[in-house]
Design a protein around this motif. Structure first.
Motif, mmCIF file in Angstrom:
data_model
loop_
_atom_site.group_PDB
_atom_site.id
_atom_site.type_symbol
_atom_site.label_atom_id
_atom_site.label_comp_id
_atom_site.label_asym_id
_atom_site.label_seq_id
_atom_site.Cartn_x
_atom_site.Cartn_y
_atom_site.Cartn_z
ATOM 1 N N UNK A 102 0.853 -1.188 0.000
ATOM 2 C CA UNK A 102 0.000 0.000 0.000
ATOM 3 C C UNK A 102 0.890 1.240 0.000
ATOM 4 N N UNK A 103 0.664 2.097 -0.969
ATOM 5 C CA UNK A 103 1.484 3.313 -1.029
ATOM 6 C C UNK A 103 0.754 4.395 -1.799
ATOM 7 N N UNK A 104 1.090 5.645 -1.468
ATOM 8 C CA UNK A 104 0.597 6.742 -2.299
ATOM 9 C C UNK A 104 1.773 7.424 -3.006
ATOM 10 N N UNK A 105 2.958 6.832 -2.879
ATOM 11 C CA UNK A 105 4.146 7.405 -3.528
ATOM 12 C C UNK A 105 4.099 7.172 -5.037
ATOM 13 N N UNK A 106 4.699 8.090 -5.776
ATOM 14 C CA UNK A 106 4.740 7.933 -7.236
ATOM 15 C C UNK A 106 6.139 7.628 -7.751
ATOM 16 N N UNK A 107 7.105 7.591 -6.822
ATOM 17 C CA UNK A 107 8.491 7.384 -7.242
ATOM 18 C C UNK A 107 9.136 6.279 -6.422
ATOM 19 N N UNK A 108 10.236 5.728 -6.961
ATOM 20 C CA UNK A 108 10.954 4.696 -6.222
ATOM 21 C C UNK A 108 12.457 4.897 -6.422
ATOM 22 N N UNK A 109 13.219 4.334 -5.493
ATOM 23 C CA UNK A 109 14.657 4.166 -5.675
ATOM 24 C C UNK A 109 14.968 2.685 -5.582
ATOM 25 N N UNK A 110 15.593 2.157 -6.621
ATOM 26 C CA UNK A 110 16.035 0.759 -6.583
ATOM 27 C C UNK A 110 17.399 0.723 -5.912
ATOM 28 N N UNK A 111 17.557 -0.213 -4.976
ATOM 29 C CA UNK A 111 18.824 -0.363 -4.246
ATOM 30 C C UNK A 111 19.468 -1.695 -4.611
ATOM 31 N N UNK A 112 20.771 -1.640 -4.878
ATOM 32 C CA UNK A 112 21.504 -2.849 -5.242
ATOM 33 C C UNK A 112 22.498 -3.217 -4.165
#
Lengths: 197, 245
Positions: A102-112
């Motif tokens: 569940x989220x209302x965020x529109x952005x993400x950061x992928x972490x490696x």
């Protein structure tokens, strides 16, 4: 119209409608990485999704492998101008992984693993357009190419397809990741030639 | 903006080896570039067909000029033209310079270990030149792995700099053929040879590795195993694009 080099003849692949502007086709699979390749045993591997509310969804390798798997046939486009057409992968759709998030965020950061990050807007990860892939060409993904598993977002330049993926952090803003802070475009759509910042 | 195509005049062209050429370009409005960056070059054939390739900058000028060194790839589309056909007075289009990661800045204070395989020397040479031209006192050490002495780029300049500069050490590894009188036989690079010819892990130097994929992967792996921190190692891969898997 550019500067004409009359002795230059080239190979004329650019009539191929599968190639975005400024790309050429290669049959090989170049490796491009900013540093040494991390070594992640699958026993230690996990994939997480964290939300703005502090919720953390996580999968061990076994739990991840128990999810529905998808075969992916797609073209990939590297910002260094090579494209490889018709590559085959196997992995888990981000739609599956985000099912109970569940989220209302529109952005993400992928972490490696190894510290690499890249920002991807959430809509670019959903709708059958992104996967966490662990198999390439019918064999386990090699470490040099991001094994045990990498993100695949083939409709963006390939630096967005983070190798050695560890997880996805949902973010309120479109925060630049590693290459995005080092001269590369915040979004990276090859069809719009969004190469550099 | 680094994303615009600009016209570059070819102002110099010198053979570097039998297969490589150093090309000097002047671009109106270019104002310096960072050592280690690359440019994109766009060629247009007379029917409008275009091809774009990236080349590391070999000399990061503080003015409107820069140099690249292009090694001809046997099945290359663009490199044979640049090495064999392009002449002084010609024009082409460039974009950049770009890159903010595989770069050295004169304000960096750490000692630097550069490791080059073949044509991977190009962006590292740019760093050596920028360092030499600066007041920066940090120690630079270059390990240059070559098939043969004839394959080396910038031989004279590296020889002179290595002799004269108190802040640069140059070491060579020859993998197939050595110069006459060389103390060791030609041999494949091993972890032992590598570690014997670079700055020790303490105090940690910043390490830049550039070359073919296999070379870069192997060297980076040996360094990590020898205790050099992953975060101190920056890599860039060059030339042939490697295998299909």
């Amino acid at each position: 119209m550019g500067i004409i080099s009359s002795k230059f003849h080239g190979r004329r692949q650019s009539g191929n409608p599968a190639l975005p502007p400024g790309q050429y086709q290669t049959e090989s699979f170049p490796v491009l990485t900013a540093g040494p390749a991390p070594r992640i045993p699958t026993a230690d591997w996990e994939f997480f999704i964290t939300t703005e509310a502090g919720q953390r969804h996580a999968w061990s390798w076994d739990a991840f492998m128990a999810l529905p798997q998808t075969d992916i046939h797609t073209d990939i486009h590297c910002v260094t101008s090579w494209s490889r057409l018709g590559t085959s992968w196997r992995g888990v759709s981000l739609d599956t992984l985000f099912e109970n998030v569940e989220t209302s965020c529109e952005f993400t950061t992928a972490h490696s693993y190894g510290g690499y990050t890249t920002n991807v807007p959430l809509p670019d990860l959903l709708g059958g357009r992104a996967w966490v892939a662990w198999e390439f060409d019918g064999a386990p993904l090699e470490r040099a190419h991001g094994g045990p598993a990498r993100l695949i977002v083939p409709h963006l330049y390939f630096w967005k397809s983070a190798k050695w993926i560890n997880g996805i952090e949902l973010t309120r803003g479109d925060d630049p990741g590693f290459w995005e802070s080092n001269g590369y475009h915040i979004h990276g759509d090859p069809w719009r030639e969004e190469r550099y910042s | 903006m680094s994303t615009l195509w600009r016209v570059a005049d070819v102002v110099s062209s010198m053979p570097e080896t039998e297969t490589a050429r150093t090309i000097g370009l002047r671009v109106n409005g270019l104002n310096g570039n960072l050592a280690g960056q690359h440019i994109d070059i766009r060629l247009t054939a007379d029917d409008g067909y275009t091809a774009v390739r990236s080349y590391s900058v070999a000399r990061a000028g503080m003015d409107e000029t820069l140099e690249i060194t292009v090694d001809e790839l046997a099945n290359g589309e663009v490199s044979p033209y640049l090495v064999r056909d392009l002449v002084v007075g010609d024009q082409l289009e460039i974009r950049g310079p770009v890159g903010g990661w595989f770069v050295w800045k004169p304000t960096d204070t750490n000692s630097i270990q550069l490791i080059a395989g073949g044509s991977g020397i190009v962006p590292l040479m740019s760093m050596i030149r920028a360092h030499h031209a600066s007041e920066n006192p940090a120690q630079f050490r270059l390990l240059y792995s070559l098939k043969s002495p004839e394959a080396g780029f910038y031989r004279e300049e590296l020889g002179t700099l290595g002799q004269e500069s108190s802040k640069l050490t140059v070491d060579y590894i020859f993998t197939r053929k050595t110069p006459p009188g060389w103390p060791t036989a030609a041999q494949r690079l091993t972890a032992e040879t590598l570690l014997a010819n670079i700055l020790p892990p303490d105090p940690t130097p910043d390490i830049f590795i550039c070359g073919q994929t296999v070379f870069v992967e192997t060297v980076a792996e040996w360094l990590v195993q020898a205790g050099y921190p992953t975060a101190s190692i920056k890599t860039e891969r060059f030339g042939g694009t490697g295998g299909t898997r």
